[in-house]
Design a protein around this motif. Structure first.
Motif, PDB file in Angstrom:
ATOM      1  N   GLY A 207      24.779   8.133  -6.743  1.00  0.00           N
ATOM      2  CA  GLY A 207      25.740   7.387  -7.533  1.00  0.00           C
ATOM      3  C   GLY A 207      27.162   7.879  -7.414  1.00  0.00           C
ATOM      4  O   GLY A 207      28.082   7.234  -7.933  1.00  0.00           O
ATOM      5  N   GLU A 208      27.373   9.011  -6.729  1.00  0.00           N
ATOM      6  CA  GLU A 208      28.714   9.550  -6.572  1.00  0.00           C
ATOM      7  C   GLU A 208      29.170   9.435  -5.117  1.00  0.00           C
ATOM      8  O   GLU A 208      28.428   8.983  -4.253  1.00  0.00           O
ATOM      9  N   PHE A 209      30.406   9.865  -4.850  1.00  0.00           N
ATOM     10  CA  PHE A 209      31.071   9.560  -3.589  1.00  0.00           C
ATOM     11  C   PHE A 209      31.367  10.780  -2.720  1.00  0.00           C
ATOM     12  O   PHE A 209      31.690  10.630  -1.548  1.00  0.00           O
ATOM     13  N   ILE A 210      31.261  11.964  -3.285  1.00  0.00           N
ATOM     14  CA  ILE A 210      31.657  13.174  -2.565  1.00  0.00           C
ATOM     15  C   ILE A 210      30.437  13.839  -1.946  1.00  0.00           C
ATOM     16  O   ILE A 210      29.405  14.030  -2.611  1.00  0.00           O
ATOM     17  N   ILE A 211      30.558  14.184  -0.669  1.00  0.00           N
ATOM     18  CA  ILE A 211      29.506  14.933   0.010  1.00  0.00           C
ATOM     19  C   ILE A 211      30.100  16.219   0.569  1.00  0.00           C
ATOM     20  O   ILE A 211      31.295  16.283   0.886  1.00  0.00           O
ATOM     21  N   ASN A 212      29.290  17.244   0.667  1.00  0.00           N
ATOM     22  CA  ASN A 212      29.697  18.524   1.250  1.00  0.00           C
ATOM     23  C   ASN A 212      29.206  18.583   2.686  1.00  0.00           C
ATOM     24  O   ASN A 212      28.037  18.308   2.972  1.00  0.00           O
ATOM     25  N   VAL A 213      30.116  18.951   3.591  1.00  0.00           N
ATOM     26  CA  VAL A 213      29.820  18.851   5.013  1.00  0.00           C
ATOM     27  C   VAL A 213      30.192  20.143   5.742  1.00  0.00           C
ATOM     28  O   VAL A 213      30.893  21.012   5.214  1.00  0.00           O
ATOM     29  N   SER A 214      29.730  20.225   6.980  1.00  0.00           N
ATOM     30  CA  SER A 214      30.105  21.310   7.899  1.00  0.00           C
ATOM     31  C   SER A 214      30.059  20.761   9.312  1.00  0.00           C
ATOM     32  O   SER A 214      29.591  19.646   9.551  1.00  0.00           O
ATOM     33  N   ALA A 271      36.889   7.850   3.102  1.00  0.00           N
ATOM     34  CA  ALA A 271      38.097   7.647   2.291  1.00  0.00           C
ATOM     35  C   ALA A 271      39.004   8.866   2.303  1.00  0.00           C
ATOM     36  O   ALA A 271      40.227   8.734   2.395  1.00  0.00           O
ATOM     37  N   LYS A 272      38.406  10.066   2.220  1.00  0.00           N
ATOM     38  CA  LYS A 272      39.203  11.303   2.194  1.00  0.00           C
ATOM     39  C   LYS A 272      38.431  12.416   2.889  1.00  0.00           C
ATOM     40  O   LYS A 272      37.204  12.443   2.862  1.00  0.00           O
ATOM     41  N   ILE A 273      39.177  13.326   3.501  1.00  0.00           N
ATOM     42  CA  ILE A 273      38.609  14.556   4.040  1.00  0.00           C
ATOM     43  C   ILE A 273      39.477  15.705   3.566  1.00  0.00           C
ATOM     44  O   ILE A 273      40.689  15.712   3.794  1.00  0.00           O
ATOM     45  N   TYR A 274      38.879  16.637   2.854  1.00  0.00           N
ATOM     46  CA  TYR A 274      39.635  17.806   2.416  1.00  0.00           C
ATOM     47  C   TYR A 274      38.714  19.021   2.486  1.00  0.00           C
ATOM     48  O   TYR A 274      37.818  19.196   1.679  1.00  0.00           O
ATOM     49  N   GLY A 275      38.946  19.805   3.536  1.00  0.00           N
ATOM     50  CA  GLY A 275      38.107  20.986   3.748  1.00  0.00           C
ATOM     51  C   GLY A 275      36.671  20.595   4.055  1.00  0.00           C
ATOM     52  O   GLY A 275      36.397  19.800   4.966  1.00  0.00           O
ATOM     53  N   SER A 276      35.769  21.127   3.275  1.00  0.00           N
ATOM     54  CA  SER A 276      34.344  20.856   3.487  1.00  0.00           C
ATOM     55  C   SER A 276      33.844  19.696   2.630  1.00  0.00           C
ATOM     56  O   SER A 276      32.638  19.466   2.543  1.00  0.00           O
ATOM     57  N   LYS A 277      34.753  18.966   1.993  1.00  0.00           N
ATOM     58  CA  LYS A 277      34.358  17.835   1.160  1.00  0.00           C
ATOM     59  C   LYS A 277      34.884  16.530   1.747  1.00  0.00           C
ATOM     60  O   LYS A 277      36.017  16.449   2.207  1.00  0.00           O
ATOM     61  N   ILE A 278      34.037  15.518   1.715  1.00  0.00           N
ATOM     62  CA  ILE A 278      34.408  14.179   2.181  1.00  0.00           C
ATOM     63  C   ILE A 278      34.128  13.189   1.061  1.00  0.00           C
ATOM     64  O   ILE A 278      33.077  13.248   0.417  1.00  0.00           O
ATOM     65  N   THR A 279      35.068  12.284   0.835  1.00  0.00           N
ATOM     66  CA  THR A 279      34.873  11.204  -0.125  1.00  0.00           C
ATOM     67  C   THR A 279      34.563   9.923   0.639  1.00  0.00           C
ATOM     68  O   THR A 279      35.302   9.537   1.548  1.00  0.00           O
ATOM     69  N   LEU A 280      33.464   9.300   0.247  1.00  0.00           N
ATOM     70  CA  LEU A 280      33.066   8.023   0.831  1.00  0.00           C
ATOM     71  C   LEU A 280      33.588   6.880  -0.033  1.00  0.00           C
ATOM     72  O   LEU A 280      33.867   7.059  -1.214  1.00  0.00           O
ATOM     73  N   LYS A 281      33.692   5.696   0.547  1.00  0.00           N
ATOM     74  CA  LYS A 281      34.153   4.547  -0.230  1.00  0.00           C
ATOM     75  C   LYS A 281      33.040   3.882  -1.025  1.00  0.00           C
ATOM     76  O   LYS A 281      33.305   3.023  -1.860  1.00  0.00           O
ATOM     77  N   THR A 282      31.790   4.250  -0.755  1.00  0.00           N
ATOM     78  CA  THR A 282      30.650   3.685  -1.476  1.00  0.00           C
ATOM     79  C   THR A 282      29.760   4.819  -1.993  1.00  0.00           C
ATOM     80  O   THR A 282      29.700   5.896  -1.387  1.00  0.00           O
ATOM     81  N   PRO A 283      29.051   4.586  -3.104  1.00  0.00           N
ATOM     82  CA  PRO A 283      28.247   5.661  -3.701  1.00  0.00           C
ATOM     83  C   PRO A 283      26.935   5.903  -2.965  1.00  0.00           C
ATOM     84  O   PRO A 283      26.386   5.010  -2.313  1.00  0.00           O
TER      85      PRO A 283
END
Length: 542
Positions: A207-214, A271-283
């Motif tokens: 249900g949320e938009f932020i994922i943690n990536v590497s 939608a956004k990339i900041y460091g190890s976090k990415i924001t998606l436009k859909t949940p």
């Protein structure tokens, strides 16, 4: 005094109607309700375009309506000319009957196939013979091998039928969008390609938009990519338990037999990339854990493709059996993003519109009819965030409305089924889909009941659906209501945690639906919010 009493009574009725409470599920935190508002063209945020671009007139390449001659070669020439145009292009078809006996592949973005209307004075594409008489499409080679390798057959001993499945039972169409040489659907492990991995994903919340990536690899804001989640841990994989939220269902073997195949996928925009976090436009439809070995991969697709203002007609040929359809299929949508089909009428099809591997597509103002029994009308399989709006089904179909394998966050809105109604959820890890403000016409059986909630699909992909599939403001019109007792609506035996809100109609109803559904507003129309999709979209955009 009598007049005063009537006035007071009427005033009370009006006030009670105006004061109708909203369904509690809209405000509860304990009963999860997905946000379906991201379905459709440009996340539902933009109207379908009245596309501008260079117009290529099919008549200039030899297409001549109403002359009873085949137009396929001329149409292919016109399509080739349109493909040579840079920027937006419209392939304009003339009014009248055009005869098509070959597949028109749409393989470019910024392209519209446009007729002059779907009515009798508009553009008719007449297909005199099914696709089984055409050269086998290269893109279905893997499907053909799968069908023969596993000896997929339709066996009906009572009808003396033992026939191999057709490659066109759930694939293919005379108008076909595709990326050349790109695999659309996985059937055999040996053909699973090595994906271009753009990031590894370790966590994210449903249900949320932020994922943690590497391990980011050339990923940038605005990219349209595919999020893939896997089960690499066999029959007891953690993702299977999480996908079904602990429901008392028995997942079939395909949930663990193909570890290379993503069991959950979403096509998403960055939608956004900041460091190890990415924001998606859909949940996210499911929370992500490290054991899922989730990843973002390159997803090749077409953008801004439209098919509009025309009708398809097929001969009413005899029907042999389920799954052996010869291929009278109108439209096959694959590899599309931010695209649409609108104002199309389809008569006597085996399947009207089929879709695989598409996202954020709107299909609206569609009519299907004719005496021929269809397999599908407009079906959604392996797709994400697709909106089917204002679909009117006048013909009989095995699966009139169907959410199929891997379909997630899709919406049927303001649709109506006039014949043999069935709301089908067709197994294959599909979850979080919405039947929104649907009207069905039914005839109760001798037990005053009706099989409305279908759970199709093969046992190896059961259960019929995952959690949080939703029915909102379902209008059931019974042809022979017995007002003395309620009609029982039944059929689903293994659907996890459905949300059934606002079932109503011209009589009273009871519902039998397994497993553990949330039911609210039974026998009450949701007057303030007839469409959950529109309500959620308006709330989000505000």
């Amino acid at each position: 005094m009598i007049r005063l009493a009537i006035t007071i009574f009427c005033s009370l009725v009006v006030n009670i109607t105006m004061a109708q409470e909203l369904p509690k599920i809209l405000s509860q935190k304990t009963n999860y309700l997905p946000d379906f508002s991201y379905a459709g063209y440009h996340l539902g945020e933009s109207k379908l375009p009245e596309n501008e671009g260079k117009i290529i007139n099919a008549v200039d390449f030899g297409v001549k309506a109403n002359d009873n001659l085949d137009d396929s070669k001329a149409l292919l020439k016109a399509l080739q000319a349109a493909n040579a145009v840079d920027g937006n292009v419209i392939l304009q078809l003339p009014a009248g009957r055009i005869i098509l006996s070959d597949i028109l592949y749409i393989e470019r973005s910024n392209f519209v196939l446009r007729g002059t209307g779907s009515n009798e004075k508009g553009t008719e594409i007449y297909c005199p013979r099914p696709m089984m008489y055409l050269k086998d499409p290269e893109s279905l080679a893997e499907l053909r091998e799968y069908l023969t390798s596993f000896d997929k057959r339709q066996c009906e001993t009572e009808n003396n039928i033992d026939l191999p499945f057709s490659q066109y039972a759930w694939s293919g169409g005379f108008i076909w969008t595709q990326i050349p040489n790109e695999r659309v659907k996985s059937y055999l492990d040996k053909y699973e390609p090595e994906p271009n991995v753009l990031a590894k994903v370790s966590s994210g919340k449903m249900g949320e938009f932020i994922i943690n990536v590497s391990q980011l690899n050339n990923l940038k804001v605005g990219d349209i990519v595919e999020l893939q989640l896997f089960n690499k841990d066999g029959e007891n994989g953690e993702i299977i338990k999480d996908l079904y939220q602990g429901a008392k269902v028995k997942p079939g073997s395909h949930h663990w037999k193909f570890p290379k195949l993503p069991i959950v996928r979403q096509q998403v925009e960055i939608a956004k990339i900041y460091g190890s976090k990415i924001t998606l436009k859909t949940p996210l439809t499911i929370s992500i854990k490290p054991s899922y070995q989730a990843q973002l991969v390159e997803w090749k697709h077409l953008n801004e493709v439209g098919i509009e203002h025309l009708r398809f007609t097929f001969p009413d040929i005899p029907r042999v059996a389920h799954h052996v359809e010869p291929g009278n299929n109108a439209i096959f949508l694959t590899r599309l993003f931010n695209s649409w089909v609108k104002n199309v009428k389809i008569t006597n099809a085996d399947s009207g519109i089929l879709a695989e591997e598409v996202s954020n597509v709107t299909v609206q103002d569609i009519i299907t009819d004719g005496p021929h029994l269809s397999h599908y009308t407009v079906t959604l399989g392996g797709v994400h965030n697709v909106l089917v709006k204002n679909l009117k089904i006048h013909n009989k179909a095995i699966h009139p409305l169907s959410f199929n394998t891997f379909s997630t966050k899709n919406v049927y809105q303001n649709c109506e089924i006039f014949e043999d109604a069935l709301l089908d959820q067709h197994s294959g890890a599909n979850h979080q889909n919405l039947f929104d403000n649907i009207t069905v016409h039914i005839t109760a059986d001798k037990n005053n009941s009706f099989y409305l909630f279908g759970g199709g699909g093969a046992d190896y992909w059961k259960p019929s659906h995952g959690p949080f599939s939703t029915f909102w403001n379902l209008n059931v019109q019974v042809s022979n209501p017995d007002q003395a007792k309620p009609v029982l609506l039944y059929g689903m035996k293994d659907g996890a945690f459905a949300r059934i809100i606002g079932v109503h109609g011209n009589t009273k109803f009871e519902i039998k639906y397994d497993v553990d559904p949330y039911i609210e507003f039974l026998n009450t129309e949701i007057e303030k919010i007839p469409s959950l999709y529109e309500y959620q979209l308006k709330k989000r955009l505000e």
